[in-house]
Design a protein around this motif. Sequence first.
Motif, PDB file in Angstrom:
ATOM      1  N   UNK A  78      48.024  50.583  18.752  1.00 24.40           N
ATOM      2  CA  UNK A  78      47.139  49.414  18.806  1.00 24.40           C
ATOM      3  C   UNK A  78      47.830  48.293  19.569  1.00 24.40           C
ATOM      4  N   UNK A  79      47.049  47.497  20.277  1.00 24.09           N
ATOM      5  CA  UNK A  79      47.534  46.303  20.974  1.00 24.09           C
ATOM      6  C   UNK A  79      48.704  46.575  21.911  1.00 24.09           C
ATOM      7  N   UNK A  80      48.538  47.570  22.769  1.00 25.44           N
ATOM      8  CA  UNK A  80      49.551  47.893  23.770  1.00 25.44           C
ATOM      9  C   UNK A  80      49.290  47.032  25.002  1.00 25.44           C
ATOM     10  N   UNK A  81      50.259  46.192  25.434  1.00 25.89           N
ATOM     11  CA  UNK A  81      50.032  45.398  26.647  1.00 25.89           C
ATOM     12  C   UNK A  81      49.991  46.311  27.876  1.00 25.89           C
ATOM     13  N   UNK A  82      48.998  46.103  28.722  1.00 28.50           N
ATOM     14  CA  UNK A  82      48.849  46.942  29.906  1.00 28.50           C
ATOM     15  C   UNK A  82      48.358  46.118  31.081  1.00 28.50           C
ATOM     16  N   UNK A  83      48.717  46.538  32.279  1.00 30.56           N
ATOM     17  CA  UNK A  83      48.291  45.861  33.501  1.00 30.56           C
ATOM     18  C   UNK A  83      46.812  46.111  33.766  1.00 30.56           C
ATOM     19  N   UNK A  84      46.150  45.110  34.353  1.00 33.85           N
ATOM     20  CA  UNK A  84      44.748  45.201  34.735  1.00 33.85           C
ATOM     21  C   UNK A  84      44.667  45.072  36.250  1.00 33.85           C
ATOM     22  N   UNK A  85      43.857  45.937  36.880  1.00 35.95           N
ATOM     23  CA  UNK A  85      43.698  45.945  38.336  1.00 35.95           C
ATOM     24  C   UNK A  85      42.222  45.825  38.687  1.00 35.95           C
ATOM     25  N   UNK A  86      41.937  45.200  39.806  1.00 36.37           N
ATOM     26  CA  UNK A  86      40.565  45.047  40.284  1.00 36.37           C
ATOM     27  C   UNK A  86      40.314  46.112  41.344  1.00 36.37           C
ATOM     28  N   UNK A  87      39.373  47.041  41.042  1.00 35.37           N
ATOM     29  CA  UNK A  87      39.125  48.177  41.934  1.00 35.37           C
ATOM     30  C   UNK A  87      37.636  48.312  42.246  1.00 35.37           C
ATOM     31  N   UNK A  88      37.356  49.032  43.323  1.00 34.35           N
ATOM     32  CA  UNK A  88      36.020  49.495  43.664  1.00 34.35           C
ATOM     33  C   UNK A  88      36.014  51.009  43.510  1.00 34.35           C
ATOM     34  N   UNK A  89      34.872  51.559  43.104  1.00 33.64           N
ATOM     35  CA  UNK A  89      34.764  52.996  42.882  1.00 33.64           C
ATOM     36  C   UNK A  89      33.616  53.546  43.723  1.00 33.64           C
ATOM     37  N   UNK A  90      33.843  54.688  44.356  1.00 36.75           N
ATOM     38  CA  UNK A  90      32.810  55.391  45.107  1.00 36.75           C
ATOM     39  C   UNK A  90      32.451  56.673  44.369  1.00 36.75           C
ATOM     40  N   UNK A  91      31.186  56.822  44.007  1.00 36.56           N
ATOM     41  CA  UNK A  91      30.709  58.079  43.437  1.00 36.56           C
ATOM     42  C   UNK A  91      30.549  59.088  44.569  1.00 36.56           C
ATOM     43  N   UNK A  92      30.380  60.391  44.262  1.00 37.03           N
ATOM     44  CA  UNK A  92      30.286  61.402  45.314  1.00 37.03           C
ATOM     45  C   UNK A  92      29.178  61.159  46.344  1.00 37.03           C
ATOM     46  N   UNK A  93      28.115  60.449  45.972  1.00 38.40           N
ATOM     47  CA  UNK A  93      27.060  60.148  46.936  1.00 38.40           C
ATOM     48  C   UNK A  93      27.361  58.875  47.724  1.00 38.40           C
ATOM     49  N   UNK A  94      28.614  58.422  47.660  1.00 34.38           N
ATOM     50  CA  UNK A  94      29.138  57.243  48.351  1.00 34.38           C
ATOM     51  C   UNK A  94      28.572  55.932  47.803  1.00 34.38           C
ATOM     52  N   UNK A  95      27.892  55.979  46.670  1.00 28.98           N
ATOM     53  CA  UNK A  95      27.452  54.759  46.008  1.00 28.98           C
ATOM     54  C   UNK A  95      28.698  54.013  45.539  1.00 28.98           C
ATOM     55  N   UNK A  96      28.723  52.721  45.787  1.00 26.53           N
ATOM     56  CA  UNK A  96      29.910  51.919  45.508  1.00 26.53           C
ATOM     57  C   UNK A  96      29.669  51.002  44.318  1.00 26.53           C
ATOM     58  N   UNK A  97      30.569  51.060  43.360  1.00 30.31           N
ATOM     59  CA  UNK A  97      30.558  50.169  42.199  1.00 30.31           C
ATOM     60  C   UNK A  97      31.742  49.232  42.392  1.00 30.31           C
ATOM     61  N   UNK A  98      31.450  47.935  42.486  1.00 28.26           N
ATOM     62  CA  UNK A  98      32.498  47.000  42.904  1.00 28.26           C
ATOM     63  C   UNK A  98      33.077  46.181  41.754  1.00 28.26           C
ATOM     64  N   UNK A  99      34.294  45.752  41.993  1.00 31.80           N
ATOM     65  CA  UNK A  99      35.022  44.800  41.147  1.00 31.80           C
ATOM     66  C   UNK A  99      35.086  45.199  39.678  1.00 31.80           C
ATOM     67  N   UNK A 100      35.582  46.389  39.439  1.00 31.38           N
ATOM     68  CA  UNK A 100      35.808  46.879  38.085  1.00 31.38           C
ATOM     69  C   UNK A 100      37.242  46.534  37.676  1.00 31.38           C
ATOM     70  N   UNK A 101      37.392  45.963  36.491  1.00 28.93           N
ATOM     71  CA  UNK A 101      38.723  45.683  35.967  1.00 28.93           C
ATOM     72  C   UNK A 101      39.204  46.915  35.205  1.00 28.93           C
TER      73      UNK A 101
END
Length: 185
Positions: A78-101
């Motif tokens: 519980x309560x493990x400190x971890x780094x957070x990154x801002x990423x974009x994800x492309x699904x196989x149909x090249x649909x882009x989901x942006x700014x995921x933490x």
Amino acid sequence: MNNKSSNYGLSYTARCDTISRILPTRVGIESAINPNLVTEVTAIWDTGASKSLITSKVVNNLKLKAISIQSMSTPSDKNVPTNVYLINIYLPNRAKIIEIQALEGTLNGCDMLIGMDIINLGDFAVTNYNGQTMFSFRMPSMTPIDFTKHSHIEPKINETNKVGRNYLCPCGSGKKYKHCCINKV
């Protein structure tokens, strides 16, 4: 495509030839801050994960820089400190989901968990029909999915305990039997 201001949707469906206990997908990941490099990884859709997670391998491949530190709970800690990154994800149909933490963590058999932070952006359904698993995701949500309301499964009537014409129909429609399933027999 910006999922926050788009006036049309995206969707993705995957099929497995057998019943599957995991829902894997090949996705592309890039830095949302410096989108100059994309790495392709296996991701697993996980409705039990509140946030999406990437491995240190992804962090190193994309030379990601942490935007913050957040506490994370795992099955063992519980309560493990971890780094957070801002990423974009492309699904196989090249649909882009942006700014995921995405949080950084350790995974077995994949390099990303797609958590509820992404799944909640739309609709997600899993079916296991004829010995095959199929899952589908669409974003944004466009209509409710109600398997009960849209079920076309005929009720099985026990011949020894016949239903009276004026009783409520056993199919659960709320109608009298004489106005519902009696006509289908």
